[in-house]
Design a protein around this motif. Sequence first.
Motif, PDB file in Angstrom:
ATOM      1  N   UNK A 106       0.797  -1.218   0.000  1.00 52.05           N
ATOM      2  CA  UNK A 106       0.000   0.000   0.000  1.00 52.05           C
ATOM      3  C   UNK A 106       0.834   1.275   0.000  1.00 52.05           C
ATOM      4  N   UNK A 107       2.089   1.203   0.345  1.00 50.93           N
ATOM      5  CA  UNK A 107       2.953   2.379   0.259  1.00 50.93           C
ATOM      6  C   UNK A 107       3.531   2.794   1.594  1.00 50.93           C
ATOM      7  N   UNK A 108       4.570   3.571   1.505  1.00 56.82           N
ATOM      8  CA  UNK A 108       5.273   4.046   2.699  1.00 56.82           C
ATOM      9  C   UNK A 108       6.012   5.326   2.361  1.00 56.82           C
ATOM     10  N   UNK A 109       6.515   6.004   3.375  1.00 52.75           N
ATOM     11  CA  UNK A 109       7.300   7.222   3.168  1.00 52.75           C
ATOM     12  C   UNK A 109       8.690   7.000   3.749  1.00 52.75           C
ATOM     13  N   UNK A 110       9.707   7.457   3.010  1.00 51.15           N
ATOM     14  CA  UNK A 110      11.100   7.416   3.492  1.00 51.15           C
ATOM     15  C   UNK A 110      11.573   8.857   3.606  1.00 51.15           C
ATOM     16  N   UNK A 111      11.926   9.282   4.832  1.00 52.59           N
ATOM     17  CA  UNK A 111      12.261  10.689   5.112  1.00 52.59           C
ATOM     18  C   UNK A 111      13.653  10.768   5.730  1.00 52.59           C
ATOM     19  N   UNK A 112      14.472  11.671   5.178  1.00 47.76           N
ATOM     20  CA  UNK A 112      15.761  12.002   5.796  1.00 47.76           C
ATOM     21  C   UNK A 112      15.687  13.460   6.244  1.00 47.76           C
ATOM     22  N   UNK A 113      15.453  13.708   7.517  1.00 45.55           N
ATOM     23  CA  UNK A 113      15.507  15.078   8.008  1.00 45.55           C
ATOM     24  C   UNK A 113      16.969  15.517   8.025  1.00 45.55           C
ATOM     25  N   UNK A 114      17.226  16.694   7.474  1.00 48.30           N
ATOM     26  CA  UNK A 114      18.604  17.199   7.395  1.00 48.30           C
ATOM     27  C   UNK A 114      18.643  18.620   7.913  1.00 48.30           C
ATOM     28  N   UNK A 115      19.256  18.787   9.071  1.00 43.97           N
ATOM     29  CA  UNK A 115      19.454  20.124   9.618  1.00 43.97           C
ATOM     30  C   UNK A 115      18.301  20.592  10.486  1.00 43.97           C
ATOM     31  N   UNK A 170      19.034  13.949  15.850  1.00 47.77           N
ATOM     32  CA  UNK A 170      20.152  13.009  16.011  1.00 47.77           C
ATOM     33  C   UNK A 170      21.038  13.172  14.780  1.00 47.77           C
ATOM     34  N   UNK A 171      22.284  13.546  15.004  1.00 48.33           N
ATOM     35  CA  UNK A 171      23.156  13.943  13.897  1.00 48.33           C
ATOM     36  C   UNK A 171      23.996  12.770  13.403  1.00 48.33           C
ATOM     37  N   UNK A 172      23.282  11.679  13.153  1.00 48.53           N
ATOM     38  CA  UNK A 172      23.803  10.470  12.503  1.00 48.53           C
ATOM     39  C   UNK A 172      22.709  10.116  11.505  1.00 48.53           C
ATOM     40  N   UNK A 173      23.036  10.146  10.205  1.00 52.62           N
ATOM     41  CA  UNK A 173      21.996  10.036   9.179  1.00 52.62           C
ATOM     42  C   UNK A 173      21.087   8.838   9.447  1.00 52.62           C
ATOM     43  N   UNK A 174      19.778   9.092   9.319  1.00 52.04           N
ATOM     44  CA  UNK A 174      18.788   8.026   9.507  1.00 52.04           C
ATOM     45  C   UNK A 174      17.613   8.295   8.584  1.00 52.04           C
ATOM     46  N   UNK A 175      17.157   7.250   7.916  1.00 50.43           N
ATOM     47  CA  UNK A 175      15.934   7.332   7.133  1.00 50.43           C
ATOM     48  C   UNK A 175      14.783   6.843   7.980  1.00 50.43           C
ATOM     49  N   UNK A 176      13.723   7.673   8.038  1.00 53.51           N
ATOM     50  CA  UNK A 176      12.496   7.241   8.727  1.00 53.51           C
ATOM     51  C   UNK A 176      11.646   6.472   7.719  1.00 53.51           C
ATOM     52  N   UNK A 177      11.309   5.220   8.008  1.00 53.85           N
ATOM     53  CA  UNK A 177      10.352   4.460   7.209  1.00 53.85           C
ATOM     54  C   UNK A 177       9.010   4.523   7.938  1.00 53.85           C
ATOM     55  N   UNK A 178       8.048   5.201   7.291  1.00 50.72           N
ATOM     56  CA  UNK A 178       6.743   5.443   7.910  1.00 50.72           C
ATOM     57  C   UNK A 178       5.650   4.797   7.072  1.00 50.72           C
ATOM     58  N   UNK A 179       4.706   4.132   7.725  1.00 51.80           N
ATOM     59  CA  UNK A 179       3.598   3.549   6.984  1.00 51.80           C
ATOM     60  C   UNK A 179       2.589   2.920   7.917  1.00 51.80           C
ATOM     61  N   UNK A 180       1.552   2.341   7.292  1.00 51.63           N
ATOM     62  CA  UNK A 180       0.522   1.677   8.075  1.00 51.63           C
ATOM     63  C   UNK A 180      -0.702   2.546   8.299  1.00 51.63           C
ATOM     64  N   UNK A 181      -0.649   3.784   7.799  1.00 49.58           N
ATOM     65  CA  UNK A 181      -1.827   4.654   7.806  1.00 49.58           C
ATOM     66  C   UNK A 181      -1.702   5.584   6.602  1.00 49.58           C
ATOM     67  N   UNK A 182      -2.796   6.332   6.319  1.00 48.48           N
ATOM     68  CA  UNK A 182      -2.730   7.328   5.249  1.00 48.48           C
ATOM     69  C   UNK A 182      -1.864   8.475   5.755  1.00 48.48           C
TER      70      UNK A 182
END
Length: 119
Positions: A85-94, A101-113
Amino acid sequence: MTDCLFCRMVAGEIPADVVHETERTLAFRDINPQAPTHVLVIPKDHHATAGLLVGADPELLAEVVAAAHAVAVQEGLATESAPEPGYRLVFNSGPAAGQTVHHVHGHVLGGRDLGWPPG
Ligand code: AMP
Ligand code: ZN
């Protein structure tokens, strides 16, 4: 001894709810989830942001993105070949993006609209 939270999780000094691991990446559940699935995917090596990582080691950024997609498949948010159904991948920068947290991390978000645009 580092004061980087995510380096300390990689080192096993701070517990992590690990859901996926490769030789060079680690994925664990966010402690303050913003969606039914909220997983953070990091390179085991320390780089501050995605923009710095892509300059230093582009293959490693590709491994982080591949790991994020593998997590999404594992969580039932996608198949190997299709984002259903889809998901979002987010890299917050700055600071304007709220990176805390200043160690690169991708947020994998999903399971709702998730909606768009974000707030
Ligand atoms: P960001 O705002 O993009 O830097 O995201 C940092 C994320 O790390 C936030 O969503 C936090 O909830 C998450 N976080 C902070 N400490 C931990 C921890 N010990 N385990 C898992 N996630 C954490
Ligand atoms: Zn680090």
